[in-house]
Design a protein around this motif. Structure first.
Motif, PDB file in Angstrom:
ATOM      1  N   VAL A  57      52.509  -3.951  -4.262  1.00 12.28           N
ATOM      2  CA  VAL A  57      53.750  -3.256  -4.611  1.00 12.28           C
ATOM      3  C   VAL A  57      54.949  -3.964  -3.970  1.00 12.28           C
ATOM      4  O   VAL A  57      55.989  -4.148  -4.606  1.00 12.28           O
ATOM      5  CB  VAL A  57      53.701  -1.779  -4.163  1.00 12.28           C
ATOM      6  CG1 VAL A  57      55.039  -1.098  -4.419  1.00 12.28           C
ATOM      7  CG2 VAL A  57      52.608  -1.050  -4.910  1.00 12.28           C
ATOM      8  N   GLN A  58      54.764  -4.384  -2.730  1.00 19.56           N
ATOM      9  CA  GLN A  58      55.881  -5.054  -2.051  1.00 19.56           C
ATOM     10  C   GLN A  58      56.289  -6.340  -2.791  1.00 19.56           C
ATOM     11  O   GLN A  58      57.465  -6.608  -2.991  1.00 19.56           O
ATOM     12  CB  GLN A  58      55.490  -5.361  -0.603  1.00 19.56           C
ATOM     13  CG  GLN A  58      56.628  -5.924   0.237  1.00 19.56           C
ATOM     14  CD  GLN A  58      56.428  -7.384   0.534  1.00 19.56           C
ATOM     15  OE1 GLN A  58      55.337  -7.831   0.837  1.00 19.56           O
ATOM     16  NE2 GLN A  58      57.511  -8.151   0.435  1.00 19.56           N
ATOM     17  N   GLN A  59      55.294  -7.120  -3.200  1.00 18.46           N
ATOM     18  CA  GLN A  59      55.620  -8.417  -3.806  1.00 18.46           C
ATOM     19  C   GLN A  59      56.078  -8.295  -5.257  1.00 18.46           C
ATOM     20  O   GLN A  59      56.705  -9.200  -5.781  1.00 18.46           O
ATOM     21  CB  GLN A  59      54.410  -9.354  -3.722  1.00 18.46           C
ATOM     22  CG  GLN A  59      54.092  -9.716  -2.290  1.00 18.46           C
ATOM     23  CD  GLN A  59      53.484 -11.089  -2.149  1.00 18.46           C
ATOM     24  OE1 GLN A  59      53.376 -11.859  -3.087  1.00 18.46           O
ATOM     25  NE2 GLN A  59      53.074 -11.409  -0.934  1.00 18.46           N
ATOM     26  N   THR A  60      55.747  -7.170  -5.911  1.00 21.25           N
ATOM     27  CA  THR A  60      56.175  -7.027  -7.301  1.00 21.25           C
ATOM     28  C   THR A  60      57.336  -6.044  -7.425  1.00 21.25           C
ATOM     29  O   THR A  60      57.758  -5.706  -8.524  1.00 21.25           O
ATOM     30  CB  THR A  60      55.009  -6.525  -8.188  1.00 21.25           C
ATOM     31  OG1 THR A  60      54.535  -5.288  -7.666  1.00 21.25           O
ATOM     32  CG2 THR A  60      53.886  -7.523  -8.233  1.00 21.25           C
ATOM     33  N   PHE A  61      57.819  -5.563  -6.292  1.00 17.36           N
ATOM     34  CA  PHE A  61      58.939  -4.619  -6.293  1.00 17.36           C
ATOM     35  C   PHE A  61      59.541  -4.656  -4.894  1.00 17.36           C
ATOM     36  O   PHE A  61      59.293  -3.775  -4.084  1.00 17.36           O
ATOM     37  CB  PHE A  61      58.433  -3.209  -6.637  1.00 17.36           C
ATOM     38  CG  PHE A  61      59.505  -2.262  -7.109  1.00 17.36           C
ATOM     39  CD1 PHE A  61      60.816  -2.346  -6.638  1.00 17.36           C
ATOM     40  CD2 PHE A  61      59.214  -1.267  -8.031  1.00 17.36           C
ATOM     41  CE1 PHE A  61      61.782  -1.477  -7.070  1.00 17.36           C
ATOM     42  CE2 PHE A  61      60.189  -0.380  -8.481  1.00 17.36           C
ATOM     43  CZ  PHE A  61      61.475  -0.493  -7.991  1.00 17.36           C
ATOM     44  N   ILE A  62      60.330  -5.702  -4.619  1.00 13.70           N
ATOM     45  CA  ILE A  62      60.793  -5.921  -3.247  1.00 13.70           C
ATOM     46  C   ILE A  62      61.948  -4.982  -2.898  1.00 13.70           C
ATOM     47  O   ILE A  62      63.019  -5.057  -3.487  1.00 13.70           O
ATOM     48  CB  ILE A  62      61.277  -7.365  -3.042  1.00 13.70           C
ATOM     49  CG1 ILE A  62      60.196  -8.357  -3.479  1.00 13.70           C
ATOM     50  CG2 ILE A  62      61.652  -7.610  -1.595  1.00 13.70           C
ATOM     51  CD1 ILE A  62      60.662  -9.792  -3.488  1.00 13.70           C
ATOM     52  N   THR A  63      61.687  -4.089  -1.954  1.00 12.72           N
ATOM     53  CA  THR A  63      62.767  -3.261  -1.389  1.00 12.72           C
ATOM     54  C   THR A  63      62.502  -3.156   0.115  1.00 12.72           C
ATOM     55  O   THR A  63      61.422  -3.522   0.590  1.00 12.72           O
ATOM     56  CB  THR A  63      62.772  -1.828  -1.967  1.00 12.72           C
ATOM     57  OG1 THR A  63      61.603  -1.139  -1.478  1.00 12.72           O
ATOM     58  CG2 THR A  63      62.767  -1.816  -3.483  1.00 12.72           C
ATOM     59  N   ASP A  64      63.465  -2.637   0.866  1.00 12.33           N
ATOM     60  CA  ASP A  64      63.254  -2.440   2.302  1.00 12.33           C
ATOM     61  C   ASP A  64      62.065  -1.521   2.541  1.00 12.33           C
ATOM     62  O   ASP A  64      61.275  -1.721   3.464  1.00 12.33           O
ATOM     63  CB  ASP A  64      64.511  -1.816   2.935  1.00 12.33           C
ATOM     64  CG  ASP A  64      65.669  -2.809   2.958  1.00 12.33           C
ATOM     65  OD1 ASP A  64      65.405  -4.019   2.805  1.00 12.33           O
ATOM     66  OD2 ASP A  64      66.820  -2.372   3.109  1.00 12.33           O
ATOM     67  N   ASP A  65      61.914  -0.522   1.684  1.00 10.36           N
ATOM     68  CA  ASP A  65      60.824   0.438   1.867  1.00 10.36           C
ATOM     69  C   ASP A  65      59.458  -0.192   1.626  1.00 10.36           C
ATOM     70  O   ASP A  65      58.528  -0.005   2.412  1.00 10.36           O
ATOM     71  CB  ASP A  65      60.997   1.627   0.904  1.00 10.36           C
ATOM     72  CG  ASP A  65      62.234   2.438   1.238  1.00 10.36           C
ATOM     73  OD1 ASP A  65      62.664   2.400   2.406  1.00 10.36           O
ATOM     74  OD2 ASP A  65      62.762   3.102   0.326  1.00 10.36           O
TER      75      ASP A  65
END
Ligand SMILES: [Zn+2]
Length: 601
Positions: A55-63
């Motif tokens: 999720v982090q790599q396909t939707f980069i946000t601080d969260d």
């Protein structure tokens, strides 16, 4: 104490069983229970890490970054805990499989933190500082003008465009200014990580890294020397030819017979020389077709390219990819959010939830990369039936080598067989392709070797802190025949300008992968009955080669890597002569170009 906790966990979870043996000596039953817990926990934390990372790599946000960092930290801390606990069973009588799992836990760590909490805390802070110093690294040509500052991508782009020597030198020197502040931290990191490694029973951190290879650390070092000696003569020829061409281009900045200046090889670290191909390309280098043009003209879609890649593996006898692969993978750069587009293969649940993540363009490079990434996925699925601790490649060089092995089968003949090309060009056009590949794969070998040569000697004290930089350039000269563009005293810390040093990622795996892929390719091509020159062999549609490949893949790391190597190649020894076979036509051509020209430095 920690042992007690782990066992108590198992009891509470599954059995509600008798109280844990808090003070008794470790037993075989205890070891088995410990491994059961470890396998289950490793799987659980691995899935959480995979989901969060995806999720982090396909939707980069601080969260999503925070969530992924937490999941990674949990997995890393558990790994460190299991490594320390496994030591308790060192003298307990257990089965061979259990012994191997216990050993794998011990050698899995890259960084062993000392048990003293103050030192452990200091080490974590140092590691974070080293990483962020690199991550934030910028070259600012004019300190007064922040807009002049360039990050690693900008600097790499400058280095990759040959031509203006002065500009290349400025960029090279500019980037190498990011690392002197790391020097003190690095020295302390070496002391503290060595202390942690000693607590686990290793002589130092370098010996801990080398202990992963199913042989005594010193014997492994000798193995690497042996492999390098096999390919060195070919490297010397490539080096001499490239030097000659660069001398023509840049004049006396490039000596006719000495080392090549490090800033002129198209890459900040001179680790691969692909970018200078236009300067050294042979006449008549045109291979006679362009796969990129073909894919573009046919308007081939990303999904079509992935399906072609899948078809390669099913033609070898592997089962097709699961539906979830197509539902969950990322093939196209999304328009509405930030993603990490660098191609990668994922194994979310250590079983069937396999995926790739890449932003596919209709190019020859991406076509080949798809075959590479799927190699990881098919490896992951082949070993899914093993205990969790065995679900990895035979040694850390094998995973990358498999992807690259398959990519070596993306030949003109293969393109003809799948209908992308009408007719394969004759082999007289191969020199351009081979030289291009040599600038990538042969040029890389000495670099792949020297990073850890430097670190191993730093960890064991042979290189003292006062000689960090001198030793670095001595090794660059010895292995690569490369010299810095200007004097590099101890006020610099040039190793720190390469990501894997401040990030503390071992590097030998890349050297091994580079060697192994050609050895695998040669063995599989032979099994497939290929009689063409090795660079023209593809194992496409060979069930016999697929069987051999699958036998090795499904072993995971359940057996020492020589067993896995033997299953695929028939040999228990790594062998770099397959590289010489593969590049034989180029080697002959280089001999002709180098008549009466100096070789070596
Ligand atoms: Zn890969």
């Amino acid at each position: 104490m920690k042992y007690t906790l782990a066992i108590a966990g198992v009891c509470a979870l599954s059995l509600g069983c008798a109280p844990a043996p808090s003070s008794s000596a470790p037993t075989a039953a205890g070891a088995k229970a410990f491994l059961d817990t470890t396998n289950a926990t490793t799987l659980k934390l691995g899935i959480q890490q995979g989901e969060a990372g995806w999720v982090q790599q396909t939707f980069i946000t601080d969260d999503t970054e925070a969530i992924a960092a937490r999941a990674s930290q949990a997995a890393n801390e558990a790994g460190a805990k299991f490594a320390r606990e496994s030591v308790q069973y060192d003298s307990v009588q257990v089965s061979a499989d259990e012994r191997r799992q216990l050993n794998l836990l011990k050698v899995a760590l890259v960084l062993a933190t000392p048990s003293d909490p103050k030192e452990s805390d200091e080490l974590s802070k140092i590691m974070a500082r080293l990483e962020s110093t690199y991550g934030k690294g910028k070259w600012c040509a004019d300190a007064a003008k922040p807009e002049s500052c360039k990050n690693i991508d900008d600097v790499s782009r400058i280095l990759s465009s040959p031509g203006d020597e002065r500009r290349l030198r400025d960029a090279w020197e500019g980037w190498h200014r990011i690392s002197p502040p790391m020097r003190k931290d690095y020295q302390r990191f070496v002391e503290l990580s060595n202390k942690g490694a000693k607590e686990l029973g290793f002589a130092n951190t370098g010996a801990m890294w080398r202990s992963k290879y199913d042989m005594p650390p010193d014997q492994f070092t000798k193995e690497l020397d042996r492999l390098w000696e096999q390919v060195r003569p070919l490297y010397l020829k490539l080096h001499a030819y490239v030097r000659m061409k660069l001398h023509d281009k840049y004049g006396d900045v490039v000596p006719a017979s000495g080392p090549i200046p490090a800033h002129l090889l198209g890459n900040l670290w001179a680790q691969d020389w692909l970018n200078i191909y236009p300067l050294v390309a042979p006449p008549k280098a045109d291979p006679g077709f362009s796969l990129t043009d073909i894919l573009k003209k046919r308007k081939t879609q990303p999904l079509d390219m992935v399906r072609m890649g899948e078809r390669f593996y099913t033609s070898l006898g592997f089962a097709g990819l699961p539906k979830t692969f197509f539902d969950r993978s990322l093939f196209v750069r999304p328009k509405d959010r930030e993603v990490v587009c660098h191609a990668s293969a994922w194994d979310i649940d250590s079983a069937d939830d396999i995926r790739i993540k890449m932003c596919i363009e209709p190019t020859a490079e991406d076509f080949s990369t798809i075959h590479h990434e799927l190699g990881h996925n098919f490896y992951q699925r082949a070993y899914k039936g093993l205990p969790v601790l065995f679900r990895d490649s035979a040694n850390d060089g094998f995973h990358e080598a498999i992807g690259d092995t398959i990519a070596l089968s993306v030949t003109p003949e293969y393109l003809v067989r799948i209908g992308l090309l009408d007719k394969a060009p004759d082999t007289s056009r191969d020199i351009g392709l081979l030289l291009n590949k040599a600038l990538e794969k042969i040029a890389f070998l000495p670099f792949g070797l020297l990073i850890d040569q430097w670190r191993w000697q730093v960890f064991d004290g042979e290189i003292a802190p006062a000689q960090y930089n001198k030793a670095w350039w001595d090794l660059k000269l010895k292995y690569q025949g490369v010299a810095p563009p200007s004097a590099r005293g101890e006020e610099f810390f040039d190793p720190g300008a390469k990501y894997h040093v401040p990030d503390n990622t071992p590097y030998t795996r890349y050297f091994l992968a580079d060697i192994l892929q050609f050895q695998f390719h040669r063995a599989l091509a032979k099994t497939a009955g290929c009689t063409l020159p090795l660079n023209r062999c593809s194992i496409y549609e060979s069930k016999a080669a697929g069987d051999r490949l699958n036998t090795m893949l499904s072993m995971g790391q359940s057996k020492p890597w020589p067993d896995a190597l033997e299953a695929l190649t028939g040999s228990r020894q790594m062998d770099a002569t397959a590289i010489l076979d593969y590049f034989a036509p180029l080697s002959k051509w280089l001999d002709e170009q180098l008549k009466d020209k100096p070789v070596g430095w």
